[in-house]
Design a protein around this motif. Structure first.
Motif, mmCIF file in Angstrom:
data_model
loop_
_atom_site.group_PDB
_atom_site.id
_atom_site.type_symbol
_atom_site.label_atom_id
_atom_site.label_comp_id
_atom_site.label_asym_id
_atom_site.label_seq_id
_atom_site.Cartn_x
_atom_site.Cartn_y
_atom_site.Cartn_z
ATOM 1 N N THR A 172 34.130 5.561 20.034
ATOM 2 C CA THR A 172 33.238 5.572 18.875
ATOM 3 C C THR A 172 33.921 6.224 17.681
ATOM 4 O O THR A 172 33.881 5.695 16.563
ATOM 5 C CB THR A 172 31.930 6.327 19.206
ATOM 6 O OG1 THR A 172 31.300 5.691 20.317
ATOM 7 C CG2 THR A 172 30.993 6.327 18.022
ATOM 8 N N ARG A 173 34.560 7.374 17.910
ATOM 9 C CA ARG A 173 35.263 8.063 16.817
ATOM 10 C C ARG A 173 36.385 7.203 16.259
ATOM 11 O O ARG A 173 36.545 7.074 15.048
ATOM 12 C CB ARG A 173 35.832 9.407 17.303
ATOM 13 C CG ARG A 173 34.784 10.434 17.658
ATOM 14 C CD ARG A 173 35.371 11.843 17.680
ATOM 15 N NE ARG A 173 36.473 11.969 18.623
ATOM 16 C CZ ARG A 173 36.332 12.275 19.901
ATOM 17 N NH1 ARG A 173 35.114 12.456 20.406
ATOM 18 N NH2 ARG A 173 37.381 12.395 20.695
ATOM 19 N N LEU A 225 23.417 9.598 11.102
ATOM 20 C CA LEU A 225 23.572 9.453 12.556
ATOM 21 C C LEU A 225 24.256 10.664 13.178
ATOM 22 O O LEU A 225 24.316 10.784 14.399
ATOM 23 C CB LEU A 225 24.388 8.196 12.860
ATOM 24 C CG LEU A 225 23.762 6.870 12.415
ATOM 25 C CD1 LEU A 225 24.722 5.722 12.686
ATOM 26 C CD2 LEU A 225 22.438 6.630 13.112
ATOM 27 N N GLY A 226 24.808 11.527 12.346
ATOM 28 C CA GLY A 226 25.496 12.715 12.846
ATOM 29 C C GLY A 226 25.737 13.702 11.724
ATOM 30 O O GLY A 226 25.560 13.387 10.547
ATOM 31 N N ASP A 227 26.172 14.899 12.096
ATOM 32 C CA ASP A 227 26.403 15.955 11.105
ATOM 33 C C ASP A 227 27.828 15.991 10.601
ATOM 34 O O ASP A 227 28.139 16.741 9.682
ATOM 35 C CB ASP A 227 26.067 17.326 11.733
ATOM 36 C CG ASP A 227 24.621 17.409 12.192
ATOM 37 O OD1 ASP A 227 23.775 16.778 11.526
ATOM 38 O OD2 ASP A 227 24.352 18.078 13.202
ATOM 39 N N LEU A 251 25.261 6.787 21.298
ATOM 40 C CA LEU A 251 26.446 7.170 20.534
ATOM 41 C C LEU A 251 26.367 6.779 19.064
ATOM 42 O O LEU A 251 26.965 7.437 18.210
ATOM 43 C CB LEU A 251 27.694 6.524 21.157
ATOM 44 C CG LEU A 251 27.939 6.831 22.637
ATOM 45 C CD1 LEU A 251 29.005 5.909 23.202
ATOM 46 C CD2 LEU A 251 28.353 8.281 22.806
ATOM 47 N N LEU A 252 25.643 5.691 18.756
ATOM 48 C CA LEU A 252 25.657 5.148 17.396
ATOM 49 C C LEU A 252 24.267 4.974 16.799
ATOM 50 O O LEU A 252 24.105 4.286 15.796
ATOM 51 C CB LEU A 252 26.384 3.798 17.398
ATOM 52 C CG LEU A 252 27.892 3.865 17.653
ATOM 53 C CD1 LEU A 252 28.437 2.494 18.010
ATOM 54 C CD2 LEU A 252 28.623 4.422 16.450
ATOM 55 N N GLY A 253 23.274 5.568 17.417
ATOM 56 C CA GLY A 253 21.933 5.477 16.869
ATOM 57 C C GLY A 253 21.226 4.187 17.265
ATOM 58 O O GLY A 253 21.808 3.274 17.868
ATOM 59 N N LYS A 254 19.963 4.104 16.890
ATOM 60 C CA LYS A 254 19.114 2.969 17.269
ATOM 61 C C LYS A 254 19.581 1.681 16.591
ATOM 62 O O LYS A 254 20.007 1.689 15.443
ATOM 63 C CB LYS A 254 17.665 3.266 16.882
ATOM 64 C CG LYS A 254 16.647 2.320 17.519
ATOM 65 C CD LYS A 254 15.244 2.736 17.170
ATOM 66 C CE LYS A 254 14.212 1.857 17.868
ATOM 67 N NZ LYS A 254 14.395 0.428 17.653
ATOM 68 N N VAL A 255 19.474 0.583 17.327
ATOM 69 C CA VAL A 255 19.850 -0.722 16.772
ATOM 70 C C VAL A 255 18.697 -1.258 15.930
ATOM 71 O O VAL A 255 17.542 -0.858 16.117
ATOM 72 C CB VAL A 255 20.190 -1.742 17.896
ATOM 73 C CG1 VAL A 255 21.388 -1.299 18.690
ATOM 74 C CG2 VAL A 255 18.984 -1.964 18.811
ATOM 75 N N PRO A 256 18.988 -2.190 14.994
ATOM 76 C CA PRO A 256 17.904 -2.823 14.225
ATOM 77 C C PRO A 256 16.937 -3.576 15.145
ATOM 78 O O PRO A 256 17.299 -3.964 16.258
ATOM 79 C CB PRO A 256 18.663 -3.797 13.312
ATOM 80 C CG PRO A 256 20.044 -3.242 13.216
ATOM 81 C CD PRO A 256 20.319 -2.596 14.538
#
Length: 605
Positions: free
Chosen positions: A508-509, A92-94, A584-589
């Protein structure tokens, strides 16, 4: 024309007709977007189904630590790393929050940001120097595993509590009976074991064989030696018993002066550690953990102890407990006093939830003044940490007991009292009664008293200062956490959508740091962010308002923001909140569905 109970919005931002798609229409009058309904919303959405990752899709903790699973067939999690990786999806992030901050990520291959702390063999990388440097800032367990084990097996001796109960005639016979039965069982097993061993040795020496030993074993089992329970329960004989148990530590007595400080209310679900960190950065002086149940704390339930975790930035931090009898609350206080680093312990006497009220706890204690007084007196006596209480005006409008309680409870030795200016019956359907809070302050004097209810601007705060020593802020902080800065700077802050998105990024962090960077931690962070958004969307930007300040009981009409993001953030549609979380947290299921826990009316009437 502005209707009664509506906020004054500038004309250029009003929406006369639905010009946006139905799924994006900002609907501040319906938080759940469930369509028109004649039934008034109240309480909680008890039938909601929160998303939870299936155990079969989670990687076994032992494999994450590159070791062999000890649970074997009982473990329901995945044990195939390659299969797990193919299902986990892209990162979801680097950058992993925990690896960057502490030099190590305990989630290893399961981390959704894990590519920068894994080597070619998928083993976890550790920056030893950074980890040693930052260890002092880690949020540690609130209860050591050794003490948790002793609590679960009831091998903790509450010395100060038992002594206080004995001196003040409080019945705690059930507690002692538990200790006695465990002590007697242990002693009886020891005596029988010694007798059997001696009999078997004699059988071997005398050449009688095992049959004689078996006969003697049956005889010893049928007629075991038993201690006289009445002798053991006599006064002063517990010295022999309590040596078998872990005895809680004591600390030096502390005092606390909180006058003039801004207090963030203990908020169930939404008052989590990441949210408290946000409020601290905006100027909150005092923070408090979410309400924890006494029985579960004494039983060593880690899910409840997790609510007592403290971040190092929380310089004045308290915990709130909920119980219905002096024995349990005193034991909880002594336990927290011994094992936790907190500045005060608050007793919840205001919770209106049926589950708590029907057990005789929370706001139910307001109708049982003698019992409440006994509970607080015991808590003060067994704890070196200051004790406080948070309550309402009463359980219903026809039975306001707050003033009388303030007069009685100030004699117990508590450090401060918080009064929420509503009854249990009112919930949030009426404005807070600050005149009643003023009378409570007069009754509680000289004890510090915090007022609570409907503070959403520095003008509201200035008004309250004529009645109390300071204020506790709950919903106001959820709607706009920068309210603490507004109060200290005495001005209205026009927070743009860009600044609010940055605030959500920061949450989020903090959430990934607190709940973890694996899929489970990501979804927990998302869930608590969405719970917060069910309050955050009620904020009306200062630049949109025609009349300042925004009042907590005023519903805004349909309006659009100054940009697309601001329009999205003022939407009352749960699907729009999910869209923001995906940024912020990517796609949901695919099967993801969110309904806020809070189902009460959003605005007071």
């Amino acid at each position: 024309m502005v209707r009664a109970g509506e906020a004054h919005i500038k004309e250029e931002f009003l929406i006369e007709k639905p010009i946006l798609p139905a799924e994006s229409l900002p609907d501040p009058r319906n938080a759940q977007n469930s369509g028109p309904s004649t039934k008034r919303k109240k309480g909680q959405n008890k039938k909601r189904r929160a998303y939870q990752q299936p155990a079969s899709q989670m990687l076994c903790q032992f494999l994450i630590k590159d070791s062999e699973c000890l649970l074997k067939e009982r473990c329901k999690k995945s044990h195939d790393k390659q299969e797990f990786l193919s299902r986990k999806g892209p990162d979801l992030g680097d950058e992993c929050v925990n690896f960057k901050l502490y030099g190590v990520c305990n989630y290893g291959i399961a981390c959704r940001f894990g590519s920068n702390h894994l080597d070619k063999d998928l083993s976890n990388i550790m920056d030893v120097e950074l980890n040693e440097k930052m260890k002092i800032y880690e949020v540690k367990r609130t209860l050591q595993k050794e003490i948790q084990s002793k609590l679960r097996s009831k091998h903790v001796w509450f010395k100060r509590s038992y002594q206080y109960f004995e001196e003040n005639g409080i019945d705690f016979s059930n507690e002692l009976q538990n200790h006695l039965s465990k002590f007697l069982t242990k002693r009886q097993k020891t005596v029988e074991s010694d007798r059997i061993l001696k009999t078997e040795n004699n059988s071997i020496v005398n050449g009688n064989g095992t049959d004689n030993a078996s006969l003697n074993r049956k005889e010893s089992n049928s007629t075991p030696e038993k201690e006289d329970v009445h002798k053991l329960t006599a006064k002063g004989v517990y010295d022999e018993i309590k040596d078998e148990y872990y005895c809680l530590k004591t600390k030096s007595k502390r005092t606390l002066d909180l006058r003039g400080k801004l207090f963030l209310s203990p908020l169930t679900t939404v008052g989590n550690l990441p949210f408290r960190r946000i409020c601290k950065e905006y100027g909150a002086d005092i923070t408090c953990g979410e309400m924890a149940l006494c029985e579960e704390l004494v039983q060593g339930q880690m899910s409840e102890w997790a609510l007592l975790k403290r971040h190092h930035t929380e310089d004045v931090f308290g915990v709130q407990i909920c119980g219905n009898n002096p024995v349990m609350t005193a034991k909880t206080c002594e336990l927290i006093n011994s094992e936790c680093d907190v500045d005060f312990i608050d007793l919840n006497v205001g919770c209106p939830i049926d589950l708590v009220f029907n057990r005789g706890a929370g706001s139910a204690l307001m109708d049982r003044a003698s019992k409440l007084e006994q509970m607080l007196t015991a808590m003060v006596q067994v704890s070196d940490i200051p004790v406080s209480v948070k309550m309402r005006m009463g359980t219903c409008e026809s039975k306001l007991t707050g003033i009388g309680l303030c007069e009685r409870l100030k004699k117990t030795g508590i450090s401060h009292i918080t009064v929420h200016g509503r009854t249990r019956q009112q919930r949030y359907t009426r404005l807070a009664d600050w005149e009643y809070i003023r009378k409570c302050k007069e009754a509680a004097d000289p004890v510090t008293l915090f007022g609570n209810g409907d503070i959403l601007s520095y003008e509201d705060y200035n008004m309250s200062q004529t009645f109390t020593d300071s204020v506790m802020i709950g919903r106001g902080a959820l709607i706009k956490p920068w309210i603490f800065s507004e109060i200290k700077e005495q001005k209205h802050m026009d927070v743009s959508s860009t600044e609010r998105v940055e605030m959500l990024k920061k949450f989020t962090r903090y959430g990934l740091e607190h709940w973890g960077t694996d899929t489970s931690g990501v979804e927990k962070t998302r869930r608590f962010m969405l719970e917060w958004m069910s309050f955050l969307y009620r904020y009306i930007p200062v630049g949109v308002l025609e009349v300042l300040p925004q009042k907590i009981n005023e519903r805004p009409p349909y309006y659009h923001g100054r940009d697309e993001t601001e329009t999205l953030m003022c939407s009352g549609n749960c699907e729009d909140w999910v869209k923001l979380s995906e940024l912020l947290l990517g796609k949901v299921p695919d099967d993801y569905n969110f309904i806020p826990k809070h189902a009460a009316n959003s605005y007071s009437k």
